[in-house]
Structures are given as structure tokens and as C-alpha cells.
Design a protein around this motif. Sequence first.
Motif, short mmCIF file in Angstrom:
data_model
loop_
_atom_site.label_atom_id
_atom_site.label_comp_id
_atom_site.label_asym_id
_atom_site.label_seq_id
_atom_site.Cartn_x
_atom_site.Cartn_y
_atom_site.Cartn_z
N ASP A 172 5.66 -7.84 15.58
CA ASP A 172 5.86 -6.43 15.23
C ASP A 172 4.82 -5.54 15.92
OD1 ASP A 172 8.03 -7.05 13.68
OD2 ASP A 172 6.93 -7.07 11.79
N VAL A 173 3.58 -6.02 15.94
CA VAL A 173 2.51 -5.25 16.60
C VAL A 173 2.79 -5.14 18.09
CG1 VAL A 173 0.04 -5.18 17.12
CG2 VAL A 173 0.82 -5.92 14.86
N CYS A 174 3.24 -6.22 18.70
CA CYS A 174 3.54 -6.22 20.13
C CYS A 174 4.62 -5.20 20.46
CB CYS A 174 3.97 -7.62 20.56
SG CYS A 174 4.39 -7.78 22.31
N ALA A 219 0.38 -0.38 10.97
CA ALA A 219 0.98 -1.71 11.09
C ALA A 219 0.03 -2.79 10.59
CB ALA A 219 1.36 -1.97 12.55
N ALA A 220 -1.27 -2.63 10.85
CA ALA A 220 -2.25 -3.61 10.37
C ALA A 220 -2.33 -3.61 8.86
CB ALA A 220 -3.63 -3.30 10.97
N THR A 221 -2.25 -2.45 8.24
CA THR A 221 -2.29 -2.37 6.78
C THR A 221 -1.10 -3.09 6.15
OG1 THR A 221 -3.38 -0.22 6.97
CG2 THR A 221 -2.48 -0.80 4.83
N GLY A 284 -0.45 1.95 3.43
CA GLY A 284 0.19 2.11 4.74
C GLY A 284 1.05 3.36 4.81
N ASP A 285 1.79 3.65 3.74
CA ASP A 285 2.59 4.88 3.70
C ASP A 285 1.71 6.12 3.79
OD1 ASP A 285 4.90 3.40 3.52
OD2 ASP A 285 5.04 3.56 1.34
#
Length: 296
Positions: A172-174, A219-221, A284-285
Motif C-alpha cells: 500500500d505504501v509503495c 498511511a503509516a498510522t 489517521g483520519d
Amino acid sequence: MTTATEATTDGARRPVVESPARMVWRRFRRHRLALLSAIVLLGLGIACLSVPLFVSEQESLQVDFSQREKPPSLAHPFGTTTLGRDYLVTCLYGGRISLEVGLFATLVAVFVGTFLGAIAGWAGGWVDNLIMRGVDLMLAIPIFFVLLLLASYYGTSLLMVTLIIGLTSWTDVCRLVRAEFLSLREKEFVEAARALGVPAPRIVMLHLLPNAASPLIVAATLGMARAIIVESALSYLGFGVQPPIVSWGSLLRTAQADLQTLPWLATFPGALIFIVVLACNFLGDGLRDALDPRTV
């Protein structure tokens, strides 16, 4: 930066420049659930990290049959185990492992995903196609079964569990970093840097990555919440960390034998997993809204 106005001593109003950090903080404060979630995560993290200052790990493993199977009370807020151990202390020690695995697995996933996504988004062409086909392959494989296979083959030490979760969670990060780079590399400031002869690695590190940091933080959270769930599932199935090390997932596994007679043994670690995952999602939101430049 944005401008606001403030009153002076003579009644006039003068413009005040608002820094980007203050803008983000002002937007984040408006998201009450995200702010509460940050406080909960910070408090729980401090509690888990500081528990050795009050009860050493050796003391937490001591057996006291005179206190065995006590329900929650003022003396033992989470009750006691079948061996007479204070369950609050046990859950806090388990939280150290679960949060540690979640944090470092997320860092591994972010590093790998950012590295590959940056290469794909900047290079384009066959390099982009090769990396994205690898991502498609990872998404097509049932990752949880791969996790079980890798954990059974390479061992269940804390380091291996962290690496296995991190190295299977970067897709997902990529994709996110690649999409940001594909958009940013066509901007005027990137074209200007290229015209000035700035080397590509410098453009990527100093111009593209900082501008892609906002969605990456979000995304990390959210990825940390997924990592904690995966670690808990692996430990519950017996493929996570092994005794005497405990995590919230392993506590749930040991509690299932006494679920009818000692329900608190499953309730508290399950509630902690639920609270942390929910808080990570709310955080994250809130960060997504706060870091969005379109938010007023």
C-alpha cells in the motif's frame, strides 16, 4: 502559510502569518476523536514503557497461589491469572511487545514501500512496470498464509516476527508513494531543478519525498493498526512471540482455556487491541484532514 488578523493596542488590526505547523495543529484540534486517540495512544505507550520502573519483568513472572484467579478489584484492576500474577502488569508487558512489533514492522514497511515506490514513480517505464507487477503479485497472494509459512520456517523470535510482518506489508505504501511521485515529477519546481542540473537523488530526497510526506504519515498510522492486528493473530495461532515473552495475542491464546470461568483474562487484552486499533484509525483520519491543504 496563511494570514489571519489580530487586534493591536490602538484598535487597528494587523495581519498575522500562520506557519504550516500551526495550521496543521489548528485543523487537528478540531478533530476531537483524533485528538482523544492521540492522548490515549500516548498514555498507553507511556504506561507500557514505564511498567518496568514499578514492577520488574522477573517480579511479574513470580507465582503467588494465594492470589490466583482473583476477579478485577481495587487491588488488582485487571484481576489475577491462574498463577496469581497481577494481570494489569502482564497486559502492560504484553503491550510493550505488541506496540513494539507494530511500530517497527510499520517502519520496515514504510521504508521498503517508500524506496520501491520512489524508484517506480521517478524512473517510470519498464522499471515502474516491473515493480508494480511485483506489487500485483503480492496483492494476489493470500498474505496471511504466507506469514504463517514464513513464521513456521524462519522461527518466531521477536525480530523475525517484526521483519516478516514488515516485509509483507509494504504494498500500500509503495502504490501511494508511486502515485505521489508520478504527480509531483511533472510540477514546475521539479522541472526547474532538472534544468539547473540538480542530480536525481537530490531531487528525490529534497523535493519529492518532503512533498509526499503527508499521505505517507497517514498511511503509516493506519499501517501500525494493521501490524498490531496481524501480530495478535499470529500470536493467537501460536506463530508469534513465544513464552516467557507475552503479547496481547498470546494472552488471548492462553485465556481461551479459561474463557468460561475467568472471562477477564480474554476481555482485557482483547479490549486493549480494540482500543489501540480504533485509536490508530481515528488518528489517521485526523491527520489526513489536518495535512490536507484544501482543509480550511
